[in-house]
Design an enzyme around this catalytic site. Structure first.
Site, mmCIF file in Angstrom:
data_model
loop_
_atom_site.group_PDB
_atom_site.id
_atom_site.type_symbol
_atom_site.label_atom_id
_atom_site.label_comp_id
_atom_site.label_asym_id
_atom_site.label_seq_id
_atom_site.Cartn_x
_atom_site.Cartn_y
_atom_site.Cartn_z
ATOM 1 N N GLN A 287 0.892 -1.407 -0.171
ATOM 2 C CA GLN A 287 -0.091 0.124 0.259
ATOM 3 C C GLN A 287 0.827 1.149 -0.084
ATOM 4 O O GLN A 287 2.122 0.885 0.598
ATOM 5 C CB GLN A 287 -1.329 0.252 1.650
ATOM 6 N N TYR A 320 -5.592 -12.768 -3.486
ATOM 7 C CA TYR A 320 -4.927 -11.956 -3.935
ATOM 8 C C TYR A 320 -4.133 -10.759 -2.838
ATOM 9 O O TYR A 320 -3.872 -9.924 -1.855
ATOM 10 C CB TYR A 320 -5.397 -10.792 -4.497
ATOM 11 N N GLU A 344 -1.040 -15.870 -3.603
ATOM 12 C CA GLU A 344 -1.211 -14.641 -4.827
ATOM 13 C C GLU A 344 -0.546 -15.555 -6.214
ATOM 14 O O GLU A 344 0.548 -15.851 -5.540
ATOM 15 C CB GLU A 344 0.082 -13.759 -3.807
ATOM 16 N N ASP A 387 -8.677 -8.854 -1.623
ATOM 17 C CA ASP A 387 -7.717 -7.645 -2.067
ATOM 18 C C ASP A 387 -7.579 -7.951 -3.111
ATOM 19 O O ASP A 387 -6.220 -7.922 -3.867
ATOM 20 C CB ASP A 387 -6.594 -7.261 -1.509
ATOM 21 N N CYS A 414 -10.051 -0.931 -4.368
ATOM 22 C CA CYS A 414 -9.105 0.435 -4.944
ATOM 23 C C CYS A 414 -9.757 1.372 -6.231
ATOM 24 O O CYS A 414 -9.546 2.076 -6.406
ATOM 25 C CB CYS A 414 -7.724 0.769 -5.806
#
Length: 458
Positions: A287, A320, A344, A387, A414
Protein backbone atom coordinates in the site's frame (compact mmCIF):
# COMPACT_ATOMS: atom_id res chain seq x y z
CA UNK A 1 -16.90 35.66 -9.39
CA UNK A 2 -13.18 34.92 -9.46
CA UNK A 3 -11.14 34.95 -12.62
CA UNK A 4 -7.73 33.33 -13.06
CA UNK A 5 -6.01 34.74 -16.14
CA UNK A 6 -3.28 32.17 -16.71
CA UNK A 7 -4.28 31.36 -20.24
CA UNK A 8 -1.55 31.44 -22.95
CA UNK A 9 -1.28 34.77 -24.72
CA UNK A 10 -1.99 33.27 -28.12
CA UNK A 11 -5.15 31.28 -27.46
CA UNK A 12 -7.05 29.63 -30.25
CA UNK A 13 -10.80 30.13 -29.95
CA UNK A 14 -12.87 27.59 -31.87
CA UNK A 15 -14.22 28.28 -35.33
CA UNK A 16 -16.11 26.08 -37.72
CA UNK A 17 -12.90 25.25 -39.56
CA UNK A 18 -10.87 24.08 -36.57
CA UNK A 19 -13.57 22.98 -34.11
CA UNK A 20 -12.58 19.69 -32.49
CA UNK A 21 -8.88 19.91 -33.30
CA UNK A 22 -6.48 19.31 -30.38
CA UNK A 23 -5.33 22.69 -29.11
CA UNK A 24 -8.67 24.36 -29.78
CA UNK A 25 -9.92 26.42 -26.84
CA UNK A 26 -13.57 26.57 -25.78
CA UNK A 27 -15.54 28.14 -22.94
CA UNK A 28 -17.78 25.67 -21.09
CA UNK A 29 -19.85 25.24 -17.93
CA UNK A 30 -18.57 22.36 -15.78
CA UNK A 31 -20.95 19.65 -14.63
CA UNK A 32 -20.60 16.67 -12.32
CA UNK A 33 -17.45 14.70 -11.58
CA UNK A 34 -17.00 11.40 -13.43
CA UNK A 35 -15.01 8.33 -12.43
CA UNK A 36 -11.36 8.81 -13.36
CA UNK A 37 -10.78 12.38 -12.19
CA UNK A 38 -12.68 14.06 -15.03
CA UNK A 39 -15.56 16.52 -14.95
CA UNK A 40 -18.35 16.44 -17.50
CA UNK A 41 -18.96 19.42 -19.78
CA UNK A 42 -20.90 19.71 -23.02
CA UNK A 43 -20.33 21.76 -26.12
CA UNK A 44 -22.90 21.76 -28.93
CA UNK A 45 -24.12 18.34 -27.83
CA UNK A 46 -20.64 16.83 -27.50
CA UNK A 47 -19.52 15.41 -24.14
CA UNK A 48 -16.12 16.68 -23.01
CA UNK A 49 -14.23 15.13 -20.10
CA UNK A 50 -12.42 18.03 -18.48
CA UNK A 51 -9.55 17.73 -16.02
CA UNK A 52 -8.55 20.35 -13.43
CA UNK A 53 -12.09 21.73 -13.10
CA UNK A 54 -14.74 21.80 -10.34
CA UNK A 55 -18.52 21.38 -10.80
CA UNK A 56 -20.31 24.69 -11.30
CA UNK A 57 -17.35 26.56 -12.72
CA UNK A 58 -17.19 28.43 -16.00
CA UNK A 59 -13.81 27.77 -17.59
CA UNK A 60 -11.79 28.06 -20.72
CA UNK A 61 -10.51 24.63 -21.78
CA UNK A 62 -7.92 23.37 -24.23
CA UNK A 63 -8.82 20.21 -26.16
CA UNK A 64 -6.15 17.51 -25.72
CA UNK A 65 -7.86 14.51 -27.29
CA UNK A 66 -10.56 15.14 -29.85
CA UNK A 67 -11.83 14.72 -33.38
CA UNK A 68 -15.08 14.71 -35.29
CA UNK A 69 -15.27 10.90 -35.10
CA UNK A 70 -14.67 10.72 -31.34
CA UNK A 71 -17.61 9.83 -29.08
CA UNK A 72 -16.29 12.34 -26.55
CA UNK A 73 -13.43 14.78 -26.23
CA UNK A 74 -10.89 15.38 -23.46
CA UNK A 75 -9.57 18.72 -22.30
CA UNK A 76 -7.61 20.60 -19.63
CA UNK A 77 -8.67 23.84 -17.96
CA UNK A 78 -6.43 26.75 -18.99
CA UNK A 79 -8.37 29.64 -17.42
CA UNK A 80 -11.04 29.90 -14.73
CA UNK A 81 -13.68 32.50 -15.57
CA UNK A 82 -16.05 31.78 -12.67
CA UNK A 83 -14.43 29.84 -9.82
CA UNK A 84 -15.93 27.40 -7.34
CA UNK A 85 -15.59 28.22 -3.62
CA UNK A 86 -13.71 24.91 -3.34
CA UNK A 87 -10.87 26.03 -5.61
CA UNK A 88 -7.47 26.60 -3.95
CA UNK A 89 -3.99 27.39 -5.33
CA UNK A 90 -2.32 24.22 -6.56
CA UNK A 91 0.54 23.06 -4.32
CA UNK A 92 2.68 21.67 -7.17
CA UNK A 93 3.89 23.88 -10.00
CA UNK A 94 4.40 21.07 -12.51
CA UNK A 95 0.95 19.55 -11.89
CA UNK A 96 -0.96 22.85 -12.03
CA UNK A 97 -2.88 23.00 -15.29
CA UNK A 98 -3.35 26.78 -15.31
CA UNK A 99 0.32 27.56 -14.80
CA UNK A 100 1.63 24.74 -16.99
CA UNK A 101 -0.41 25.69 -20.04
CA UNK A 102 0.49 29.36 -19.55
CA UNK A 103 4.11 28.21 -19.94
CA UNK A 104 3.21 26.25 -23.05
CA UNK A 105 3.07 22.62 -21.87
CA UNK A 106 0.68 20.15 -20.29
CA UNK A 107 0.83 19.44 -16.54
CA UNK A 108 2.23 16.18 -15.19
CA UNK A 109 -0.28 13.61 -14.02
CA UNK A 110 -0.59 12.40 -10.47
CA UNK A 111 -2.18 15.33 -8.63
CA UNK A 112 -5.23 16.04 -10.75
CA UNK A 113 -7.36 17.24 -7.80
CA UNK A 114 -4.67 19.43 -6.23
CA UNK A 115 -6.63 22.59 -7.10
CA UNK A 116 -9.55 21.53 -4.86
CA UNK A 117 -9.81 21.81 -1.08
CA UNK A 118 -9.42 18.45 0.68
CA UNK A 119 -12.94 18.65 2.12
CA UNK A 120 -14.43 19.16 -1.35
CA UNK A 121 -12.19 16.44 -2.82
CA UNK A 122 -13.61 13.90 -0.37
CA UNK A 123 -17.16 15.00 -1.07
CA UNK A 124 -16.57 14.60 -4.81
CA UNK A 125 -15.08 11.13 -4.30
CA UNK A 126 -18.14 10.17 -2.27
CA UNK A 127 -20.29 11.27 -5.23
CA UNK A 128 -18.27 9.03 -7.57
CA UNK A 129 -18.62 6.04 -5.25
CA UNK A 130 -22.37 6.58 -4.89
CA UNK A 131 -22.80 6.92 -8.65
CA UNK A 132 -20.88 3.70 -9.39
CA UNK A 133 -22.84 1.76 -6.75
CA UNK A 134 -26.11 3.03 -8.23
CA UNK A 135 -25.19 2.42 -11.86
CA UNK A 136 -23.43 -0.95 -11.54
CA UNK A 137 -24.99 -2.51 -8.43
CA UNK A 138 -28.37 -0.77 -8.23
CA UNK A 139 -27.67 0.50 -4.70
CA UNK A 140 -28.74 3.87 -3.33
CA UNK A 141 -25.99 4.41 -0.78
CA UNK A 142 -23.99 7.44 0.31
CA UNK A 143 -20.70 6.73 2.09
CA UNK A 144 -18.37 9.29 3.65
CA UNK A 145 -14.80 9.21 2.34
CA UNK A 146 -12.78 9.28 5.54
CA UNK A 147 -9.58 11.25 6.06
CA UNK A 148 -6.62 9.10 7.10
CA UNK A 149 -3.69 9.92 9.37
CA UNK A 150 -2.85 13.43 10.48
CA UNK A 151 -5.26 16.09 9.31
CA UNK A 152 -2.76 18.97 9.48
CA UNK A 153 -0.50 17.71 6.67
CA UNK A 154 -2.57 19.30 3.86
CA UNK A 155 -2.74 15.89 2.18
CA UNK A 156 0.99 15.96 1.37
CA UNK A 157 3.95 13.76 2.24
CA UNK A 158 2.08 10.43 2.26
CA UNK A 159 3.53 8.43 -0.65
CA UNK A 160 6.02 5.73 0.34
CA UNK A 161 6.42 4.71 -3.29
CA UNK A 162 6.73 6.64 -6.53
CA UNK A 163 7.32 5.76 -10.18
CA UNK A 164 9.17 8.08 -12.55
CA UNK A 165 10.07 8.23 -16.21
CA UNK A 166 13.23 9.82 -17.62
CA UNK A 167 13.31 12.68 -20.11
CA UNK A 168 15.28 12.43 -23.39
CA UNK A 169 17.92 14.60 -21.67
CA UNK A 170 18.30 12.13 -18.80
CA UNK A 171 16.35 14.03 -16.15
CA UNK A 172 13.82 12.56 -13.75
CA UNK A 173 10.33 13.20 -15.01
CA UNK A 174 6.69 12.18 -15.15
CA UNK A 175 4.23 11.72 -17.97
CA UNK A 176 1.53 14.15 -18.86
CA UNK A 177 -1.94 12.56 -18.66
CA UNK A 178 -2.57 10.05 -21.50
CA UNK A 179 0.66 11.11 -23.19
CA UNK A 180 4.08 9.72 -24.08
CA UNK A 181 5.61 13.12 -23.29
CA UNK A 182 7.89 13.05 -20.25
CA UNK A 183 8.13 16.33 -18.36
CA UNK A 184 11.02 17.08 -15.98
CA UNK A 185 10.16 17.55 -12.30
CA UNK A 186 11.96 19.22 -9.40
CA UNK A 187 9.96 17.87 -6.47
CA UNK A 188 7.36 15.27 -5.44
CA UNK A 189 5.20 16.95 -2.75
CA UNK A 190 3.01 13.87 -2.28
CA UNK A 191 6.00 11.72 -1.26
CA UNK A 192 7.66 11.24 2.11
CA UNK A 193 10.44 13.69 2.92
CA UNK A 194 13.00 10.91 2.55
CA UNK A 195 12.23 10.55 -1.14
CA UNK A 196 12.57 14.26 -1.82
CA UNK A 197 15.82 14.35 0.16
CA UNK A 198 17.42 12.03 -2.42
CA UNK A 199 17.28 14.89 -4.98
CA UNK A 200 17.05 12.43 -7.87
CA UNK A 201 16.03 15.25 -10.22
CA UNK A 202 19.56 16.65 -9.96
CA UNK A 203 21.16 13.51 -11.45
CA UNK A 204 22.01 12.51 -15.01
CA UNK A 205 19.92 9.38 -15.57
CA UNK A 206 20.70 8.94 -19.27
CA UNK A 207 20.37 5.28 -20.16
CA UNK A 208 17.54 4.62 -17.71
CA UNK A 209 13.96 4.21 -18.93
CA UNK A 210 12.17 4.11 -15.60
CA UNK A 211 12.90 4.68 -11.90
CA UNK A 212 10.94 3.18 -8.99
CA UNK A 213 11.55 4.41 -5.44
CA UNK A 214 10.36 2.82 -2.18
CA UNK A 215 10.84 4.72 1.09
CA UNK A 216 9.36 2.68 3.98
CA UNK A 217 7.29 4.68 6.46
CA UNK A 218 9.10 2.99 9.36
CA UNK A 219 12.38 4.69 8.40
CA UNK A 220 14.17 1.53 7.26
CA UNK A 221 16.53 1.49 4.28
CA UNK A 222 14.99 2.83 1.03
CA UNK A 223 15.29 1.08 -2.33
CA UNK A 224 15.78 2.55 -5.81
CA UNK A 225 14.98 0.36 -8.81
CA UNK A 226 16.50 1.30 -12.18
CA UNK A 227 15.10 -0.05 -15.45
CA UNK A 228 17.97 0.32 -17.97
CA UNK A 229 17.40 0.82 -21.65
CA UNK A 230 18.52 -2.12 -23.80
CA UNK A 231 21.57 -0.24 -25.05
CA UNK A 232 22.77 0.82 -21.59
CA UNK A 233 26.23 -0.58 -20.82
CA UNK A 234 27.32 -1.93 -17.40
CA UNK A 235 29.80 0.96 -17.25
CA UNK A 236 27.01 3.51 -17.69
CA UNK A 237 24.89 1.75 -15.07
CA UNK A 238 27.81 1.85 -12.63
CA UNK A 239 28.24 5.57 -13.32
CA UNK A 240 24.58 6.19 -12.40
CA UNK A 241 24.97 4.03 -9.29
CA UNK A 242 27.85 6.21 -8.11
CA UNK A 243 25.57 9.28 -8.16
CA UNK A 244 22.95 7.73 -5.88
CA UNK A 245 22.94 8.21 -2.08
CA UNK A 246 25.15 5.58 -0.42
CA UNK A 247 22.65 4.78 2.31
CA UNK A 248 20.07 3.66 -0.27
CA UNK A 249 19.81 0.14 -1.70
CA UNK A 250 19.90 0.05 -5.50
CA UNK A 251 18.85 -2.67 -7.94
CA UNK A 252 18.22 -2.94 -11.65
CA UNK A 253 15.00 -4.51 -12.84
CA UNK A 254 13.31 -5.71 -16.00
CA UNK A 255 9.62 -4.71 -15.89
CA UNK A 256 8.72 -7.24 -18.57
CA UNK A 257 10.35 -10.25 -16.92
CA UNK A 258 9.97 -9.09 -13.34
CA UNK A 259 13.66 -9.76 -12.70
CA UNK A 260 15.53 -7.78 -10.02
CA UNK A 261 19.35 -7.67 -9.91
CA UNK A 262 21.23 -6.40 -6.87
CA UNK A 263 23.57 -3.47 -7.51
CA UNK A 264 24.09 -2.27 -3.94
CA UNK A 265 22.55 -3.21 -0.61
CA UNK A 266 19.43 -5.34 -0.80
CA UNK A 267 16.70 -5.92 -3.37
CA UNK A 268 13.87 -5.50 -0.88
CA UNK A 269 12.52 -3.13 1.77
CA UNK A 270 11.31 -3.84 5.29
CA UNK A 271 7.80 -2.62 6.06
CA UNK A 272 5.91 -2.60 9.37
CA UNK A 273 2.17 -2.94 9.99
CA UNK A 274 -0.18 -4.34 12.63
CA UNK A 275 2.72 -5.48 14.81
CA UNK A 276 4.41 -7.45 12.02
CA UNK A 277 7.48 -6.99 9.84
CA UNK A 278 7.10 -7.52 6.09
CA UNK A 279 9.76 -8.03 3.46
CA UNK A 280 8.69 -6.62 0.07
CA UNK A 281 11.00 -7.37 -2.86
CA UNK A 282 11.51 -5.15 -5.91
CA UNK A 283 8.23 -3.98 -7.38
CA UNK A 284 6.23 -6.21 -5.04
CA UNK A 285 2.88 -4.69 -4.09
CA UNK A 286 2.54 -2.66 -0.90
CA UNK A 287 0.00 0.00 0.00
CA UNK A 288 1.33 3.41 -1.04
CA UNK A 289 0.00 5.68 1.72
CA UNK A 290 2.10 5.59 4.87
CA UNK A 291 -1.00 5.01 7.02
CA UNK A 292 -2.80 2.66 4.62
CA UNK A 293 -1.61 -0.72 5.98
CA UNK A 294 -2.76 -0.01 9.55
CA UNK A 295 -5.99 1.60 8.33
CA UNK A 296 -7.00 -1.26 6.05
CA UNK A 297 -5.99 -4.04 8.43
CA UNK A 298 -8.06 -2.32 11.12
CA UNK A 299 -11.10 -2.04 8.86
CA UNK A 300 -10.91 -5.65 7.64
CA UNK A 301 -10.28 -7.32 10.99
CA UNK A 302 -12.80 -5.00 12.62
CA UNK A 303 -15.59 -6.06 10.27
CA UNK A 304 -14.79 -9.77 10.54
CA UNK A 305 -14.22 -9.82 14.29
CA UNK A 306 -17.25 -7.73 15.22
CA UNK A 307 -19.46 -9.99 13.11
CA UNK A 308 -18.10 -13.16 14.73
CA UNK A 309 -16.52 -14.31 11.46
CA UNK A 310 -12.92 -14.21 12.70
CA UNK A 311 -12.45 -16.28 15.85
CA UNK A 312 -9.93 -18.78 17.25
CA UNK A 313 -10.23 -22.01 15.27
CA UNK A 314 -11.79 -20.40 12.20
CA UNK A 315 -10.81 -21.26 8.63
CA UNK A 316 -10.14 -18.15 6.55
CA UNK A 317 -8.54 -17.28 3.21
CA UNK A 318 -6.60 -14.22 2.08
CA UNK A 319 -6.94 -13.91 -1.71
CA UNK A 320 -4.65 -11.73 -3.84
CA UNK A 321 -2.62 -11.71 -0.63
CA UNK A 322 0.53 -9.93 -1.77
CA UNK A 323 3.34 -10.11 0.77
CA UNK A 324 0.89 -11.06 3.53
CA UNK A 325 -0.36 -7.72 4.88
CA UNK A 326 -3.71 -9.26 5.88
CA UNK A 327 -2.49 -12.85 6.22
CA UNK A 328 -0.40 -12.18 9.34
CA UNK A 329 -3.15 -10.50 11.42
CA UNK A 330 -5.65 -13.13 10.23
CA UNK A 331 -3.26 -15.82 11.48
CA UNK A 332 -3.05 -14.04 14.84
CA UNK A 333 -6.84 -13.94 15.14
CA UNK A 334 -7.60 -17.59 14.30
CA UNK A 335 -4.64 -18.97 16.28
CA UNK A 336 -2.94 -22.32 15.82
CA UNK A 337 -6.27 -24.12 16.07
CA UNK A 338 -7.46 -22.29 12.96
CA UNK A 339 -6.16 -22.11 9.40
CA UNK A 340 -5.31 -19.45 6.83
CA UNK A 341 -4.95 -20.03 3.09
CA UNK A 342 -2.94 -17.22 1.46
CA UNK A 343 -3.10 -17.03 -2.36
CA UNK A 344 -0.97 -14.69 -4.51
CA UNK A 345 -0.31 -14.84 -8.26
CA UNK A 346 3.03 -13.02 -8.49
CA UNK A 347 5.91 -15.48 -7.81
CA UNK A 348 8.24 -12.91 -6.22
CA UNK A 349 5.57 -11.51 -3.93
CA UNK A 350 4.48 -15.01 -2.96
CA UNK A 351 8.07 -15.80 -1.96
CA UNK A 352 7.99 -12.70 0.24
CA UNK A 353 4.83 -13.99 1.89
CA UNK A 354 6.56 -17.29 2.67
CA UNK A 355 9.39 -15.44 4.38
CA UNK A 356 7.02 -13.12 6.22
CA UNK A 357 4.87 -15.98 7.52
CA UNK A 358 7.75 -18.38 8.18
CA UNK A 359 7.09 -20.57 11.20
CA UNK A 360 3.32 -20.15 11.09
CA UNK A 361 2.31 -23.81 10.72
CA UNK A 362 -1.39 -22.98 10.41
CA UNK A 363 -0.78 -20.74 7.38
CA UNK A 364 -0.59 -22.22 3.88
CA UNK A 365 1.00 -20.01 1.20
CA UNK A 366 0.03 -20.90 -2.37
CA UNK A 367 1.36 -19.15 -5.47
CA UNK A 368 -1.08 -19.17 -8.37
CA UNK A 369 -4.16 -17.60 -9.91
CA UNK A 370 -6.99 -17.32 -7.42
CA UNK A 371 -9.55 -19.02 -9.68
CA UNK A 372 -7.22 -21.95 -10.33
CA UNK A 373 -6.31 -22.45 -6.66
CA UNK A 374 -9.95 -22.33 -5.58
CA UNK A 375 -10.84 -24.87 -8.26
CA UNK A 376 -8.06 -27.24 -7.22
CA UNK A 377 -8.73 -26.90 -3.49
CA UNK A 378 -12.44 -27.29 -3.05
CA UNK A 379 -12.97 -26.42 0.60
CA UNK A 380 -15.13 -24.21 2.74
CA UNK A 381 -14.16 -21.15 4.77
CA UNK A 382 -15.68 -19.20 7.62
CA UNK A 383 -14.63 -15.92 6.01
CA UNK A 384 -12.57 -14.54 3.14
CA UNK A 385 -10.48 -11.44 2.55
CA UNK A 386 -10.46 -10.30 -1.06
CA UNK A 387 -8.02 -7.60 -2.23
CA UNK A 388 -7.90 -7.89 -6.03
CA UNK A 389 -6.02 -5.65 -8.48
CA UNK A 390 -7.69 -2.56 -9.92
CA UNK A 391 -9.63 -4.61 -12.48
CA UNK A 392 -11.48 -6.41 -9.69
CA UNK A 393 -12.20 -10.11 -9.19
CA UNK A 394 -14.63 -10.68 -12.05
CA UNK A 395 -17.78 -12.76 -12.41
CA UNK A 396 -16.10 -16.18 -12.50
CA UNK A 397 -14.09 -15.61 -9.32
CA UNK A 398 -17.08 -14.12 -7.49
CA UNK A 399 -19.07 -17.24 -8.33
CA UNK A 400 -16.26 -19.44 -6.97
CA UNK A 401 -16.04 -17.39 -3.79
CA UNK A 402 -19.72 -17.79 -3.06
CA UNK A 403 -19.40 -21.54 -3.69
CA UNK A 404 -16.84 -21.90 -0.89
CA UNK A 405 -19.64 -21.14 1.55
CA UNK A 406 -18.13 -18.38 3.71
CA UNK A 407 -20.31 -16.52 6.18
CA UNK A 408 -18.72 -13.22 5.18
CA UNK A 409 -16.29 -11.66 2.71
CA UNK A 410 -14.24 -8.53 3.41
CA UNK A 411 -13.62 -6.93 0.01
CA UNK A 412 -10.80 -4.36 -0.24
CA UNK A 413 -10.89 -2.30 -3.44
CA UNK A 414 -8.94 0.57 -4.97
CA UNK A 415 -11.48 1.12 -7.77
CA UNK A 416 -15.15 1.97 -7.13
CA UNK A 417 -16.22 0.85 -10.60
CA UNK A 418 -14.80 -2.69 -10.41
CA UNK A 419 -15.98 -2.97 -6.79
CA UNK A 420 -19.55 -1.98 -7.73
CA UNK A 421 -19.51 -4.35 -10.70
CA UNK A 422 -18.35 -7.28 -8.54
CA UNK A 423 -20.90 -6.34 -5.88
CA UNK A 424 -23.55 -6.66 -8.57
CA UNK A 425 -22.36 -10.22 -9.24
CA UNK A 426 -22.57 -11.02 -5.53
CA UNK A 427 -26.12 -9.66 -5.43
CA UNK A 428 -27.10 -11.81 -8.40
CA UNK A 429 -25.90 -14.81 -6.36
CA UNK A 430 -28.04 -13.90 -3.37
CA UNK A 431 -25.52 -11.91 -1.33
CA UNK A 432 -25.73 -8.34 -0.04
CA UNK A 433 -23.50 -5.49 1.13
CA UNK A 434 -23.67 -5.41 4.93
CA UNK A 435 -21.28 -2.49 5.59
CA UNK A 436 -19.00 -0.16 3.65
CA UNK A 437 -16.20 2.26 4.52
CA UNK A 438 -14.24 4.48 2.14
CA UNK A 439 -10.83 5.99 2.82
CA UNK A 440 -8.99 8.92 1.24
CA UNK A 441 -5.69 7.06 0.86
CA UNK A 442 -4.68 9.06 -2.22
CA UNK A 443 -5.21 12.77 -1.42
CA UNK A 444 -5.11 15.17 -4.39
CA UNK A 445 -5.83 12.31 -6.83
CA UNK A 446 -9.17 10.82 -7.87
CA UNK A 447 -8.33 7.46 -6.27
CA UNK A 448 -9.83 6.09 -3.05
CA UNK A 449 -9.92 2.79 -1.19
CA UNK A 450 -13.05 0.99 0.00
CA UNK A 451 -13.59 -1.90 2.40
CA UNK A 452 -16.94 -3.67 2.12
CA UNK A 453 -18.42 -6.50 4.20
CA UNK A 454 -20.46 -8.79 1.95
CA UNK A 455 -22.67 -11.55 3.42
CA UNK A 456 -25.27 -14.05 2.21
CA UNK A 457 -28.64 -12.32 2.01
CA UNK A 458 -30.33 -15.08 4.02
Amino acid sequence: MTSHSNSPQHTREHHATDQGMPGTELVVEVGNIAHGGHFVARHEGRVIFVRHAIPGEKVRIRLTDSGDSSRFWRADVVEVLEASPGRVPHFWKQADSLGSWSRGSAPVGGAELGHISLERQRALKAEVLAEQLKRLAGLDLTTEVEAVGENHDAGLGWRTRASFAVTPKGRLGMHAHRSDAVLPIKEMPLALAGLNAMMLWELDLSGIARVEVAVPANGSRPLILLAPEESTSPKRLHSILSQLPHEVSVASFDPGKGEVLQLRGRTWVQETAAGHQYRVTGEGFWQIHKDAPETLVGAVTGYLSEGGYLEPGAAVADLYAGAGLFTAPLADAVGVTGSVLSVEGAPGTSRDARKNLHGQSHVEIVQGRVERVLHQRARSFDSLVLDPPRAGAGKAVVKQLMATGPRAIAYVSCDPASFARDLGYFQQGGWRLESLRAFDLYPHTHHMETVGLIVPAG
